[in-house]
Design a protein around this motif. Structure first.
Motif, short mmCIF file in Angstrom:
data_model
loop_
_atom_site.label_atom_id
_atom_site.label_comp_id
_atom_site.label_asym_id
_atom_site.label_seq_id
_atom_site.Cartn_x
_atom_site.Cartn_y
_atom_site.Cartn_z
N PRO A 104 28.61 3.37 47.00
CA PRO A 104 27.82 5.06 46.58
C PRO A 104 28.86 5.67 46.95
CG PRO A 104 26.31 3.31 48.01
CD PRO A 104 27.57 2.65 47.53
N ALA A 105 29.26 6.70 46.36
CA ALA A 105 29.52 8.05 46.56
C ALA A 105 28.89 8.74 47.63
CB ALA A 105 30.58 8.95 45.59
N ALA A 106 29.89 10.43 48.73
CA ALA A 106 28.87 10.25 49.53
C ALA A 106 28.28 11.52 48.40
CB ALA A 106 30.26 11.14 50.15
N PRO A 107 27.57 12.01 49.05
CA PRO A 107 26.93 13.36 48.53
C PRO A 107 27.62 14.59 48.37
CG PRO A 107 25.22 12.23 50.63
CD PRO A 107 26.38 11.50 50.09
N ALA A 108 27.69 15.07 47.76
CA ALA A 108 27.71 16.11 47.24
C ALA A 108 27.62 16.87 47.89
CB ALA A 108 28.47 16.43 45.99
N VAL A 109 28.26 18.02 48.77
CA VAL A 109 27.79 18.95 49.95
C VAL A 109 28.02 20.51 49.03
CG1 VAL A 109 28.61 20.54 51.64
CG2 VAL A 109 28.55 18.37 51.62
N ILE A 110 27.25 21.49 48.80
CA ILE A 110 26.73 22.86 48.06
C ILE A 110 27.04 23.36 49.11
CG2 ILE A 110 25.17 23.55 46.63
CD1 ILE A 110 24.80 21.11 45.87
#
Length: 152
Positions: free
Chosen positions: A132-138
């Motif tokens: 799974p891809a790492a969650p995006a940092v906003i």
């Protein structure tokens, strides 16, 4: 023989005139027209017949006279009641197929039974499970400079 020297239809094979009359009758019935409208020299397609009508009519003739006429022959050589009648009469007495019986092919010698060999399948690599891809940092929006940062 009839009393006047004529033969009845059951005592002889039908001739072209007999078959032609029957072809005209069937054509009139299948096309829904008067018998007088079906002339022996008028092509079936000009009378309004289509291939399905002709197949049905031909099957009826074949059963009645114990003959066989191929559809190709019908359209190439028997395209009018007169021509179809001649095809039918030529086949009467030749058997149900309208041709001499085929000569059977020589029997083939029996072959040795074939035993299927086992089939081995190569191992198919299984692809690894997707990571799974790492969650995006906003990033949080910057506050305007007029607001000082809050302190707890």
């Amino acid at each position: 023989m009839l009393g006047n020297g004529a033969t009845s239809r059951t005592d002889r094979s039908p001739g072209v005139e007999d078959v032609s009359e029957r072809v005209r009758e069937l054509t009139a019935r299948h096309l829904g027209c008067a018998l007088a409208d079906v002339r022996v020299d008028t092509p079936f397609l000009d009378l309004g017949a289509d291939s399905l009508t002709m197949i049905n009519m031909l099957r009826e003739l074949e059963g009645e006279f114990s003959v066989r006429v191929a559809m190709r022959e019908l359209f190439d050589e028997g395209d009018t009641p007169a021509r179809l009648s001649r095809l039918v009469v030529a086949r009467i007495g030749a058997g149900p197929t309208g041709a001499p019986p085929p000569v059977p092919a020589p029997a083939a010698s029996p072959a040795a039974p074939v035993t299927p060999s086992p089939v081995s399948m190569p191992a198919v690599p299984v692809p690894p499970a997707p990571v799974p891809a790492a969650p995006a940092v906003i990033a949080a929006p910057a506050l305007p400079p007029s607001h000082p940062p809050r302190r707890p």
